[in-house]
Write an enzyme that holds these catalytic residues in place. Structure first.
Site, PDB file in Angstrom:
ATOM      1  N   PRO A  44       0.817  -1.209   0.000  1.00  0.00           N
ATOM      2  CA  PRO A  44       0.000   0.000   0.000  1.00  0.00           C
ATOM      3  C   PRO A  44       0.856   1.266   0.000  1.00  0.00           C
ATOM      4  O   PRO A  44       0.377   2.336  -0.361  1.00  0.00           O
ATOM      5  CB  PRO A  44      -0.818  -0.094   1.289  1.00  0.00           C
ATOM      6  CG  PRO A  44      -0.435  -1.346   1.969  1.00  0.00           C
ATOM      7  CD  PRO A  44       0.600  -2.054   1.172  1.00  0.00           C
TER       8      PRO A  44
ATOM      9  N   GLU B 207       2.798  -7.645   8.210  1.00  0.00           N
ATOM     10  CA  GLU B 207       3.203  -6.234   8.020  1.00  0.00           C
ATOM     11  C   GLU B 207       4.079  -6.025   6.789  1.00  0.00           C
ATOM     12  O   GLU B 207       4.591  -4.932   6.559  1.00  0.00           O
ATOM     13  CB  GLU B 207       3.965  -5.744   9.254  1.00  0.00           C
ATOM     14  CG  GLU B 207       3.065  -5.427  10.437  1.00  0.00           C
ATOM     15  CD  GLU B 207       3.881  -4.989  11.629  1.00  0.00           C
ATOM     16  OE1 GLU B 207       4.497  -3.926  11.553  1.00  0.00           O
ATOM     17  OE2 GLU B 207       3.914  -5.748  12.622  1.00  0.00           O
TER      18      GLU B 207
ATOM     19  N   ARG C 167      -3.085  -8.466 -20.702  1.00  0.00           N
ATOM     20  CA  ARG C 167      -3.950  -8.143 -21.851  1.00  0.00           C
ATOM     21  C   ARG C 167      -3.291  -7.182 -22.833  1.00  0.00           C
ATOM     22  O   ARG C 167      -3.808  -6.962 -23.912  1.00  0.00           O
ATOM     23  CB  ARG C 167      -5.315  -7.623 -21.374  1.00  0.00           C
ATOM     24  CG  ARG C 167      -5.297  -6.280 -20.738  1.00  0.00           C
ATOM     25  CD  ARG C 167      -6.666  -5.971 -20.134  1.00  0.00           C
ATOM     26  NE  ARG C 167      -7.679  -5.620 -21.126  1.00  0.00           N
ATOM     27  CZ  ARG C 167      -7.785  -4.442 -21.719  1.00  0.00           C
ATOM     28  NH1 ARG C 167      -6.916  -3.486 -21.431  1.00  0.00           N
ATOM     29  NH2 ARG C 167      -8.728  -4.204 -22.589  1.00  0.00           N
TER      30      ARG C 167
ATOM     31  N   ASP D  86      -9.149   2.254 -24.592  1.00  0.00           N
ATOM     32  CA  ASP D  86      -9.572   2.053 -23.204  1.00  0.00           C
ATOM     33  C   ASP D  86      -9.500   3.333 -22.394  1.00  0.00           C
ATOM     34  O   ASP D  86      -8.745   4.244 -22.731  1.00  0.00           O
ATOM     35  CB  ASP D  86      -8.635   1.053 -22.502  1.00  0.00           C
ATOM     36  CG  ASP D  86      -8.871  -0.365 -22.956  1.00  0.00           C
ATOM     37  OD1 ASP D  86      -9.972  -0.651 -23.440  1.00  0.00           O
ATOM     38  OD2 ASP D  86      -7.937  -1.177 -22.811  1.00  0.00           O
TER      39      ASP D  86
HETATM   40  C1  LIG Z   1      -1.685  -6.060   5.762  1.00  0.00           C
HETATM   41  S1  LIG Z   1      -0.759  -5.560   4.355  1.00  0.00           S
HETATM   42  C2  LIG Z   1       0.573  -4.697   5.092  1.00  0.00           C
HETATM   43  C3  LIG Z   1       0.250  -3.270   5.293  1.00  0.00           C
HETATM   44  C4  LIG Z   1       1.421  -2.437   5.791  1.00  0.00           C
HETATM   45  N1  LIG Z   1       1.639  -2.657   7.175  1.00  0.00           N
HETATM   46  C5  LIG Z   1       1.146  -0.957   5.531  1.00  0.00           C
HETATM   47  O1  LIG Z   1       0.406  -0.347   6.297  1.00  0.00           O
HETATM   48  O2  LIG Z   1       1.628  -0.429   4.502  1.00  0.00           O
HETATM   49  C6  LIG Z   1      -0.020  -7.063   3.860  1.00  0.00           C
HETATM   50  C7  LIG Z   1       0.377  -7.136   2.402  1.00  0.00           C
HETATM   51  O3  LIG Z   1      -0.774  -7.014   1.577  1.00  0.00           O
HETATM   52  C8  LIG Z   1      -0.395  -6.439   0.338  1.00  0.00           C
HETATM   53  N2  LIG Z   1      -1.216  -5.227   0.140  1.00  0.00           N
HETATM   54  C9  LIG Z   1      -2.112  -4.714   0.999  1.00  0.00           C
HETATM   55  N3  LIG Z   1      -2.721  -3.637   0.514  1.00  0.00           N
HETATM   56  C10 LIG Z   1      -2.202  -3.434  -0.725  1.00  0.00           C
HETATM   57  C11 LIG Z   1      -2.414  -2.448  -1.729  1.00  0.00           C
HETATM   58  N4  LIG Z   1      -3.265  -1.441  -1.565  1.00  0.00           N
HETATM   59  N5  LIG Z   1      -1.709  -2.569  -2.882  1.00  0.00           N
HETATM   60  C12 LIG Z   1      -0.821  -3.570  -3.054  1.00  0.00           C
HETATM   61  N6  LIG Z   1      -0.575  -4.520  -2.116  1.00  0.00           N
HETATM   62  C13 LIG Z   1      -1.256  -4.461  -0.970  1.00  0.00           C
HETATM   63  C14 LIG Z   1       1.096  -6.161   0.415  1.00  0.00           C
HETATM   64  O4  LIG Z   1       1.789  -7.253  -0.152  1.00  0.00           O
HETATM   65  C15 LIG Z   1       1.310  -6.065   1.902  1.00  0.00           C
HETATM   66  O5  LIG Z   1       2.644  -6.296   2.266  1.00  0.00           O
END
Ligand SMILES: C[S@@+](CC[C@H](N)C(=O)[O-])C[C@H]1O[C@@H](n2cnc3c(N)ncnc32)[C@H](O)[C@@H]1O
Length: 219
Positions: free
Chosen positions: A34, A61, A103, A118
């Site tokens: 994220p 995390e 795609r 698109d």
């Molecule tokens: C619970 S999340 C970890 C969040 C992290 N502690 C933070 O607040 O940035 C666990 C995993 O889900 C994936 N993930 C969660 N949200 C995501 C998003 N919006 N985009 C991409 N990957 C995501 C990532 O691989 C991340 O390491």
């Protein structure tokens, strides 16, 4: 809880060794998080030009930072977020990126040109959302396809599509309209933008903002 370096290092080394053994060139490492840069159509196009991609979907995390730092010395790394929300794990993010990239590869879409129309198609000076689409039958449960689409008049159909794209973009993604290069809009586009309550922003250009809502127009 943070995912440890060792298992990730072993897994990535094994995947890389496999790839290089089969003669592949340097991949890119996609790290879903994220806190990454937003995943966009432009980035999907860029990634579709890489020989292959490796993904590191995490849980908890996330992954010990040293893993990304280590592999960044060996290949390009893209930390990408698929949106402003937090998933429990990165698997769904990998599916999203894979679908968007796959795609764009030659032979995946029946018509190789179709992704150029698109929403978000990069390269255009105006990145507009696509308007509504219809197919047969012309009438369904009392709902008709707009007459213009059945007229066979290509110019009018193109104009209708463009107006619908402008309407939808101003409604759903005004931030995209703000950034559209004025050169992207012809006289008819400008007329429609004016009907929709948008006008050139004389103060915004240094900030890459070319359009604004006319005074008194509600969001
Ligand atoms: C619970 S999340 C970890 C969040 C992290 N502690 C933070 O607040 O940035 C666990 C995993 O889900 C994936 N993930 C969660 N949200 C995501 C998003 N919006 N985009 C991409 N990957 C995501 C990532 O691989 C991340 O390491």
């Amino acid at each position: 809880m943070v995912m440890k370096t060792e298992p990730w290092g072993e897994a990535l080394d094994a995947v890389l060794a496999d790839g290089y053994e089969t003669g592949s060139r340097e991949p890119a490492l996609i790290v879903p998080t994220p806190s990454g840069r937003p995943f966009t159509q432009e980035l999907a196009v860029h990634l579709s030009e890489r020989p292959w991609l490796i993904f590191t979907p995490a849980r908890y995390e996330g992954i010990d930072r040293r893993v990304v730092d280590e592999y960044a010395t060996r290949m390009p790394v893209y930390e990408v977020s698929i949106g402003d929300y937090v998933l429990a794990g990165g698997e769904a993010a990998v599916l999203v990126v894979t679908e968007a990239v796959a795609r764009l590869l030659p032979g995946v879409l029946g018509n190789a040109e179709s992704h150029r129309d698109d929403s978000f198609a990069p390269g255009a000076m105006a990145s507009l959302l696509e308007g509504p689409v219809y197919t047969k039958p012309p009438e369904w449960r009392g709902r008709d396809i707009p007459d213009v689409l059945l007229s066979g008049h290509h110019g009018k159909i193109a104009r209708w599509r463009r107006d619908e794209a402008l309407k939808r973009t101003t409604a759903h993604r005004p931030d995209l309209i703000e950034r559209c290069d004025p050169k992207a809009f012809d006289k008819k586009d400008r007329e429609m933008l004016s009907i929709l309550g948008w006008e050139p922003d004389p103060e915004g250009e240094p900030y890459g903002r070319f359009w604004r809502r006319a005074e008194g127009v509600e969001e």
